[in-house]
Scaffold this active site. Structure first.
Site, PDB file in Angstrom:
ATOM      1  N   CYS A  15     -34.360   8.972  -8.011  1.00  0.00           N
ATOM      2  CA  CYS A  15     -34.116   7.820  -6.835  1.00  0.00           C
ATOM      3  C   CYS A  15     -33.940   6.526  -7.588  1.00  0.00           C
ATOM      4  O   CYS A  15     -34.419   6.259  -8.346  1.00  0.00           O
ATOM      5  CB  CYS A  15     -35.234   8.232  -6.183  1.00  0.00           C
ATOM      6  SG  CYS A  15     -35.719   9.971  -5.596  1.00  0.00           S
ATOM      7  N   ARG A  40     -27.874   6.252  -8.049  1.00  0.00           N
ATOM      8  CA  ARG A  40     -28.988   7.091  -8.545  1.00  0.00           C
ATOM      9  C   ARG A  40     -29.259   8.345  -7.500  1.00  0.00           C
ATOM     10  O   ARG A  40     -29.865   9.318  -7.884  1.00  0.00           O
ATOM     11  CB  ARG A  40     -29.976   6.293  -8.643  1.00  0.00           C
ATOM     12  CG  ARG A  40     -29.760   5.032  -9.727  1.00  0.00           C
ATOM     13  CD  ARG A  40     -31.202   4.195  -9.523  1.00  0.00           C
ATOM     14  NE  ARG A  40     -32.318   5.073 -10.303  1.00  0.00           N
ATOM     15  CZ  ARG A  40     -32.608   5.271 -11.445  1.00  0.00           C
ATOM     16  NH1 ARG A  40     -31.829   4.741 -12.331  1.00  0.00           N
ATOM     17  NH2 ARG A  40     -33.667   5.975 -11.836  1.00  0.00           N
ATOM     18  N   TRP A  85     -32.524  11.005  -3.961  1.00  0.00           N
ATOM     19  CA  TRP A  85     -31.985  12.287  -4.292  1.00  0.00           C
ATOM     20  C   TRP A  85     -33.328  13.208  -4.230  1.00  0.00           C
ATOM     21  O   TRP A  85     -34.261  13.469  -4.889  1.00  0.00           O
ATOM     22  CB  TRP A  85     -31.444  12.276  -5.720  1.00  0.00           C
ATOM     23  CG  TRP A  85     -30.547  13.319  -6.292  1.00  0.00           C
ATOM     24  CD1 TRP A  85     -29.188  13.585  -5.727  1.00  0.00           C
ATOM     25  CD2 TRP A  85     -31.041  14.632  -6.662  1.00  0.00           C
ATOM     26  NE1 TRP A  85     -28.807  14.942  -6.275  1.00  0.00           N
ATOM     27  CE2 TRP A  85     -29.929  15.514  -6.725  1.00  0.00           C
ATOM     28  CE3 TRP A  85     -32.164  14.857  -7.094  1.00  0.00           C
ATOM     29  CZ2 TRP A  85     -30.046  16.773  -7.235  1.00  0.00           C
ATOM     30  CZ3 TRP A  85     -32.314  16.410  -7.637  1.00  0.00           C
ATOM     31  CH2 TRP A  85     -31.293  17.314  -7.510  1.00  0.00           C
ATOM     32  N   ASN A 111     -40.337   7.213  -7.372  1.00  0.00           N
ATOM     33  CA  ASN A 111     -39.271   8.083  -8.135  1.00  0.00           C
ATOM     34  C   ASN A 111     -39.997   9.015  -9.113  1.00  0.00           C
ATOM     35  O   ASN A 111     -40.800   8.311  -9.897  1.00  0.00           O
ATOM     36  CB  ASN A 111     -38.382   6.946  -9.023  1.00  0.00           C
ATOM     37  CG  ASN A 111     -37.243   7.722  -9.876  1.00  0.00           C
ATOM     38  OD1 ASN A 111     -36.972   8.885  -9.533  1.00  0.00           O
ATOM     39  ND2 ASN A 111     -36.657   7.116 -10.640  1.00  0.00           N
ATOM     40  N   GLY A 112     -39.886  10.281  -8.949  1.00  0.00           N
ATOM     41  CA  GLY A 112     -40.722  10.972  -9.991  1.00  0.00           C
ATOM     42  C   GLY A 112     -40.933  12.438  -9.240  1.00  0.00           C
ATOM     43  O   GLY A 112     -40.687  12.637  -8.205  1.00  0.00           O
ATOM     44  N   GLU A 492     -14.396  18.293 -21.216  1.00  0.00           N
ATOM     45  CA  GLU A 492     -14.651  17.131 -20.561  1.00  0.00           C
ATOM     46  C   GLU A 492     -13.597  16.759 -19.417  1.00  0.00           C
ATOM     47  O   GLU A 492     -13.963  16.522 -18.130  1.00  0.00           O
ATOM     48  CB  GLU A 492     -14.577  15.887 -21.515  1.00  0.00           C
ATOM     49  CG  GLU A 492     -14.411  14.380 -20.922  1.00  0.00           C
ATOM     50  CD  GLU A 492     -15.887  14.235 -20.014  1.00  0.00           C
ATOM     51  OE1 GLU A 492     -16.832  15.057 -20.383  1.00  0.00           O
ATOM     52  OE2 GLU A 492     -15.989  13.275 -19.157  1.00  0.00           O
ATOM     53  N   LYS A 496     -14.589  16.460 -15.481  1.00  0.00           N
ATOM     54  CA  LYS A 496     -14.117  15.632 -14.231  1.00  0.00           C
ATOM     55  C   LYS A 496     -13.571  16.048 -13.060  1.00  0.00           C
ATOM     56  O   LYS A 496     -13.713  15.594 -11.998  1.00  0.00           O
ATOM     57  CB  LYS A 496     -13.020  14.523 -15.218  1.00  0.00           C
ATOM     58  CG  LYS A 496     -13.416  13.763 -16.215  1.00  0.00           C
ATOM     59  CD  LYS A 496     -14.423  12.656 -15.821  1.00  0.00           C
ATOM     60  CE  LYS A 496     -16.001  13.298 -16.336  1.00  0.00           C
ATOM     61  NZ  LYS A 496     -17.016  12.757 -16.995  1.00  0.00           N
ATOM     62  N   GLU A 499     -16.271  17.545 -11.026  1.00  0.00           N
ATOM     63  CA  GLU A 499     -17.135  16.480 -10.430  1.00  0.00           C
ATOM     64  C   GLU A 499     -16.704  15.751  -9.135  1.00  0.00           C
ATOM     65  O   GLU A 499     -17.324  15.342  -8.364  1.00  0.00           O
ATOM     66  CB  GLU A 499     -17.378  15.325 -11.458  1.00  0.00           C
ATOM     67  CG  GLU A 499     -18.744  15.662 -12.356  1.00  0.00           C
ATOM     68  CD  GLU A 499     -18.899  14.427 -13.151  1.00  0.00           C
ATOM     69  OE1 GLU A 499     -20.101  14.080 -12.857  1.00  0.00           O
ATOM     70  OE2 GLU A 499     -18.379  13.954 -14.195  1.00  0.00           O
ATOM     71  N   HIS A 515      -9.819  36.881 -24.627  1.00  0.00           N
ATOM     72  CA  HIS A 515     -11.053  37.796 -24.466  1.00  0.00           C
ATOM     73  C   HIS A 515     -11.504  37.959 -23.057  1.00  0.00           C
ATOM     74  O   HIS A 515     -12.600  38.018 -23.033  1.00  0.00           O
ATOM     75  CB  HIS A 515     -12.084  37.210 -25.427  1.00  0.00           C
ATOM     76  CG  HIS A 515     -11.590  37.104 -26.945  1.00  0.00           C
ATOM     77  ND1 HIS A 515     -11.313  38.259 -27.794  1.00  0.00           N
ATOM     78  CD2 HIS A 515     -11.059  36.156 -27.718  1.00  0.00           C
ATOM     79  CE1 HIS A 515     -10.944  37.983 -28.875  1.00  0.00           C
ATOM     80  NE2 HIS A 515     -10.747  36.565 -28.775  1.00  0.00           N
ATOM     81  N   LYS A 614     -26.210   9.619 -10.694  1.00  0.00           N
ATOM     82  CA  LYS A 614     -25.646   9.006 -11.904  1.00  0.00           C
ATOM     83  C   LYS A 614     -26.547   9.260 -13.089  1.00  0.00           C
ATOM     84  O   LYS A 614     -26.265   9.449 -14.513  1.00  0.00           O
ATOM     85  CB  LYS A 614     -25.363   7.660 -11.765  1.00  0.00           C
ATOM     86  CG  LYS A 614     -25.173   6.754 -13.003  1.00  0.00           C
ATOM     87  CD  LYS A 614     -23.521   7.262 -13.405  1.00  0.00           C
ATOM     88  CE  LYS A 614     -23.079   6.615 -14.677  1.00  0.00           C
ATOM     89  NZ  LYS A 614     -21.697   7.144 -15.128  1.00  0.00           N
TER      90      LYS A 614
END
Ligand code: AGP
Length: 619
Positions: A15, A40, A85, A111-112, A492, A496, A499, A515, A614
């Site tokens: 947060c 965040r 969040w 935040n925690g 990567e 992207k 996301e 396979h 983030k």
């Protein structure tokens, strides 16, 4: 709290907290600074201030703009604000911070994660306290209210030993309209010193427009902040003094200029970001690299027998590229570990083990936990990080900063290519300490110096990539395949697309498709084949043929001038020719653009994708 228990400490939810005490309108400032931290976490937002001896709170679920709509012309000089969040408790207005105690005297933002909040809640309920939210934070507010005897600082100091877990909190009380108490343990918290005003926030980027003079709180420390004073205390409640630090980043980094999204701006920042990452770190005449920020002697670096890389997400993909390079170029045995898995192992750390901890934010809980475990076993830690003052940079023995500038977009772009640049330089340095000749070093560095211009060339074909995105954005499944240096790159590229475009893209080692996964290929599941690896090119072309034989439409990313694939692929993306080790940088830029335009076509929220944040500071 002893060092080992602190080493094992969990780290926090993700947060953003903000506090202000001063003479300006703290409500306006709070909204402005929360905006800088919204990436965040953006499930809900809220603020609290004191008016006529009462606590006033405004809270809203969803984006910050929903909170802004609730605020008209109120002003206040002592304000706390929060963007959330969700960890404990659903996304509801009640669970939005600030959280008040039962008597509505104390407001807390946090935040925690408080690990023992259930037990504390039961004890408080037994004493008759009625809880109104599902959050862990509510126990903090009620404990402070119960312990308060007229001195808010003292109440907070008496509360802290009762809770376990991680916190960055800001606390105000209706009886104290001119002060705020802040406390930190494992979650980031920085204090900003203004003229006649004092700030506190989860990160310095939130304060950059208002002050560059900051104090970073360390574990267990508290502060009483007022408009013209900051009193600091350690966890033994003894007064302490700390050095202020000057923030270096420029304010314009926090704006997106003429770009539609921060993400696009940061994709276009990459030529300069890569140049910054290289700046004054190599000497082409000698074909070597000097990284003065590393406080480890050349002899100690030469004595390194093994490298362990720990990272998450995009940083892990950069670590995988580095793993190939360190073994192939510097001939150093290297293992690349997913932080969230590695932290549960009991790692064997022999003499000569060097750890590279890669983290853009420097706050990723899993990577911090892995690093603390490795540190406890005596390993030397080098952080590869982008945020000055972040927790990882304080835990590491040395830090190689990316110098990429603030990365606001939740999906990492310029940080990734900067990580690859720094890791390439590190590899060359380690190789030159060992067997790499001056000529080989010069050749490698000369190729690296070309990369910013080559990124520019990839950016120049953005219209072509946008056309491909228009053609393929409706696909709900995608396979990204590659071998060797293109394997981490395909991971990567797939990340992207997941996301920001919300497409179920799977990165897979090309050689592994036969396979099993090849069973999934069909005309509705395109393949993005990364063929820009000279050593494995022929093999990947065979994989392209296998995909085509299953009617999967194929986009091939390959080196410019490739005449063979133009006859086989449905679509081609060409990147400038370079060394295999450096191709992940330019290939990644093409994948970023592809993902960006697919996301744009699908109307996704590119800078703040759903469910993400983030800085992943939750375990
Ligand atoms: C990358 O686009 C993602 N946002 C995510 O995977 C990120 O790379 C990961 O959370 C690690 O973050 P860090 O580099 O700050 O440790």
């Amino acid at each position: 709290m002893n060092r080992i228990s602190r080493l094992k400490k969990t780290v926090t939810s993700m947060c953003g907290i903000f506090a202000y005490v001063g003479t300006r309108n703290g409500i306006r400032l709070a909204l402005d600074c929360l905006k800088k931290m919204e990436y965040r976490g953006y499930d809900s937002a809220g603020l609290a201030y004191i008016a006529d001896g009462n606590l006033i709170t405004h809270k809203a679920v969803g984006k910050l703009r929903n909170l802004e709509k609730m605020i008209d012309d109120q002003t206040a000089q002592c304000v706390i604000a929060h963007t959330r969040w969700a960890t404990h408790g659903k996304v509801t207005t009640e669970n939005a911070h600030p959280i008040l105690d039962a008597t509505q005297s104390v407001a807390v933002i946090h935040n925690g994660v408080i690990e023992n909040f259930q037990q504390l809640r039961h004890e408080l309920e037994r004493e008759g306290i009625t809880f109104r939210t599902e959050t862990d934070t509510e126990v903090i507010a009620n404990l402070i209210a119960i312990l308060y005897k007229g001195d808010l600082l003292q109440a907070v100091q008496e509360m802290v030993p009762l809770i376990k877990g991680a916190w960055a909190i800001a606390v105000i009380h209706k009886n104290h309209p001119d002060e705020c108490i802040v406390a930190k343990n494992s979650s980031p918290l920085v204090i900003g010193i203004g003229v006649g005003e004092t700030f506190a926030a989860s990160e310095p980027n939130a304060l950059i427009h208002h002050t560059r003079e900051v104090i970073y709180l360390s574990e267990g420390e508290l502060a009483r902040i007022k408009a013209n004073s900051v009193e600091l205390f350690d966890e033994a409640r003894l007064p302490i003094t700390k050095q202020t630090e000057q923030l270096k980043h420029s304010a314009e980094e926090m704006s997106k200029g003429d770009f539609a999204h921060y993400t696009l701006k940061e994709i276009y920042d990459q030529p300069q970001a890569v140049r910054n990452a290289m700046l004054s770190r190599f000497f082409e005449d000698y074909g070597t690299v000097a990284m003065d920020e590393i406080s480890i002697s050349a002899a100690a670096l030469l004595a390194v027998k093994r490298v362990v890389i720990v990272a998450c997400g995009t940083s892990l993909h950069a670590g995988l590229v580095a793993g190939y390079m360190l073994e192939e170029i510097a001939r150093i045995p290297t293992s690349v570990e997913i932080s969230s898995e590695f932290r549960y192992r009991n790692p064997i750390v022999e003499d000569g083990t060097l750890v590279l901890a890669i983290s853009q934010s420097g706050e990723t809980a899993d990577t911090l936990a892995a690093v603390r475990e490795l540190k406890a076993k005596g390993a030397t830690i080098i952080a590869i990080c982008n945020v000055q003052g972040s927790t990882l940079t304080r835990d590491a023995d040395s830090t190689l900063f990316l110098r990429a500038g603030t990365e606001v977009g939740v999906c990492s772009t310029k940080a990734f290519t900067s990580q690859l640049t720094v890791l390439t330089l590190f590899t060359i340095m380690m190789a030159r300490l060992r067997h790499m000749s001056k000529a080989e070093g010069q050749e490698f560095l000369s190729a690296l110096k070309e990369i910013p211009e080559q990124i520019q060339q990839v950016l120049a074909i953005a219209p072509h990539i946008e056309k491909l995105a228009d053609k393929y954005a409706s696909a709900n499944d995608f396979y990204f395949i590659g071998r060797r240096y293109m394997y981490p790159t395909c991971l990567e590229g797939a990340l992207k697309l997941k996301e920001i475009a919300y497409i179920n893209a799977c990165g897979y080692a090309a050689g592994e498709m036969k396979h099993g996964p090849i069973a999934l290929l069909n005309e509705k599941c395109p393949t993005f084949a990364l063929c820009a690896d000279t050593l494995t090119y022929d093999k990947v072309v065979s994989n392209v043929m296998e995909s085509k034989a299953r009617h999967s439409p194929v986009i091939c990313l390959t080196f410019a001038g490739d005449t063979r694939l133009t006859k086989i692929a449905d679509d081609i993306i060409e990147i400038p020719m370079t060394r295999d080790e450096l191709a992940p940088i330019t290939a990644a830029v093409a994948c970023q653009l592809f993902a960006y335009y697919c996301a744009k076509k699908r109307g996704a929220d590119i800078d703040q994708p759903r469910n993400l944040a983030k800085s992943v500071t939750v375990e």
